[in-house]
Design an enzyme around this catalytic site. Structure first.
Site, PDB file in Angstrom:
ATOM      1  N   CYS A  19    -108.186  24.354 -19.380  1.00 30.41           N
ATOM      2  CA  CYS A  19    -108.309  23.842 -20.799  1.00 30.41           C
ATOM      3  C   CYS A  19    -109.011  25.199 -21.447  1.00 30.41           C
ATOM      4  CB  CYS A  19    -109.544  22.914 -21.142  1.00 30.41           C
ATOM      5  SG  CYS A  19    -108.896  21.129 -21.198  1.00 30.41           S
ATOM      6  N   GLU A  20    -109.423  26.205 -20.792  1.00 34.52           N
ATOM      7  CA  GLU A  20    -110.152  27.120 -21.154  1.00 34.52           C
ATOM      8  C   GLU A  20    -109.090  28.463 -21.125  1.00 34.52           C
ATOM      9  OE1 GLU A  20    -112.932  28.275 -22.149  1.00 34.52           O
ATOM     10  OE2 GLU A  20    -114.109  26.635 -21.607  1.00 34.52           O
ATOM     11  N   SER A  21    -108.351  28.564 -20.099  1.00 35.09           N
ATOM     12  CA  SER A  21    -107.055  29.853 -20.241  1.00 35.09           C
ATOM     13  C   SER A  21    -105.833  29.316 -20.178  1.00 35.09           C
ATOM     14  CB  SER A  21    -107.330  30.946 -19.538  1.00 35.09           C
ATOM     15  OG  SER A  21    -107.677  29.948 -17.700  1.00 35.09           O
TER      16      SER A  21
END
Length: 243
Positions: free
Chosen positions: A114-116
């Site tokens: 979800c972040e990267s």
């Protein structure tokens, strides 16, 4: 040094000064043979200890990698596009740091996705860096807390370092905020703003439906896939025993 000592002794005898015993050093470091032998034994033991620790770390890495394979993490890290050796180190780091911080490794994977999306060199518009999008100031604080030294902010692009610090941060937030969902609010918005968001029902409901819900959904999807694989393996094992 030895020649100087003998010369001084001779001068004192020649001038009638009070004589004193002159001890010539025994050993390369001016040590007695017993001390030299003891140092050699300690060095040998130290080398043996280092070799044993290296074997232990190798064994632990193999165990972590086996778990990463069982969880499907070795396949997931391929999305990073990193060289094969670094992919292996990343898979091992995810399992190792999750265990160290008492977190499900698939939750760490969910955060990374979800972040990267496993982009090792991702940088957000606010300056968060790497796989788990760690802010440089936060990374420095976490490293200091762990007795490490982050150094340059670009070190956050080291996949193992990023996962080590990001996982420790997530664990710290879970402990401070009480639940995974609330911790994810803090992970995304920062602890200070998170407290203000969580204090107001409307803001809390709106924010929870965003980033935290996205990560939890991804985590549940990963867990469901894991359960499916376990069931499939058990079925194959059972069929193999029957045949």
């Amino acid at each position: 040094m030895r020649g100087w000592t003998v010369a001084v002794a001779a001068w004192m005898v020649g001038t009638g000064a009070v004589a004193f015993p002159v001890q010539v050093p025994e050993g390369a470091q001016g040590e007695g043979s017993e001390v030299t032998e003891l140092r050699a034994k300690l060095a040998e033991r130290d080398a043996e200890l280092k070799a044993t620790l290296a074997k232990l770390h190798l064994y632990e890495d193999e165990a972590h990698y086996a778990e990463a394979e069982a969880l499907g993490i070795t396949e997931m890290v391929k999305a990073s596009g990193l060289p094969a050796r670094q992919q292996r180190r990343l898979a091992v780091a995810i399992v190792r740091e999750a265990a160290r911080n008492n977190i499900d490794p698939l939750l760490v994977v969910a955060v990374i996705r979800c972040e990267s999306s496993f982009n090792n060199y991702a940088v957000s518009h606010v300056g968060a860096m790497g796989l788990m999008q760690v802010m440089p100031d936060t990374g420095t604080w976490l490293a200091d807390k762990a007795g490490l030294r982050l150094g340059r902010a670009s070190n956050l692009f080291d996949s193992e370092t990023n996962v080590e610090l990001g996982t420790a941060y997530l664990a710290d937030l879970i402990q401070r905020f009480g639940t995974v969902e609330k911790a994810l609010v803090a992970y995304n918005a920062g602890p200070g703003l998170a407290r203000r968001i969580l204090a107001k029902k409307e803001a809390r409901t709106k924010f929870m439906a965003g980033y935290p819900a996205k990560v939890v959904k991804e985590f549940r999807k990963l867990k469901a896939a894991q359960e499916k694989q376990l069931t499939l393996r058990e079925a194959q094992k059972t069929n193999g025993q029957k045949s």
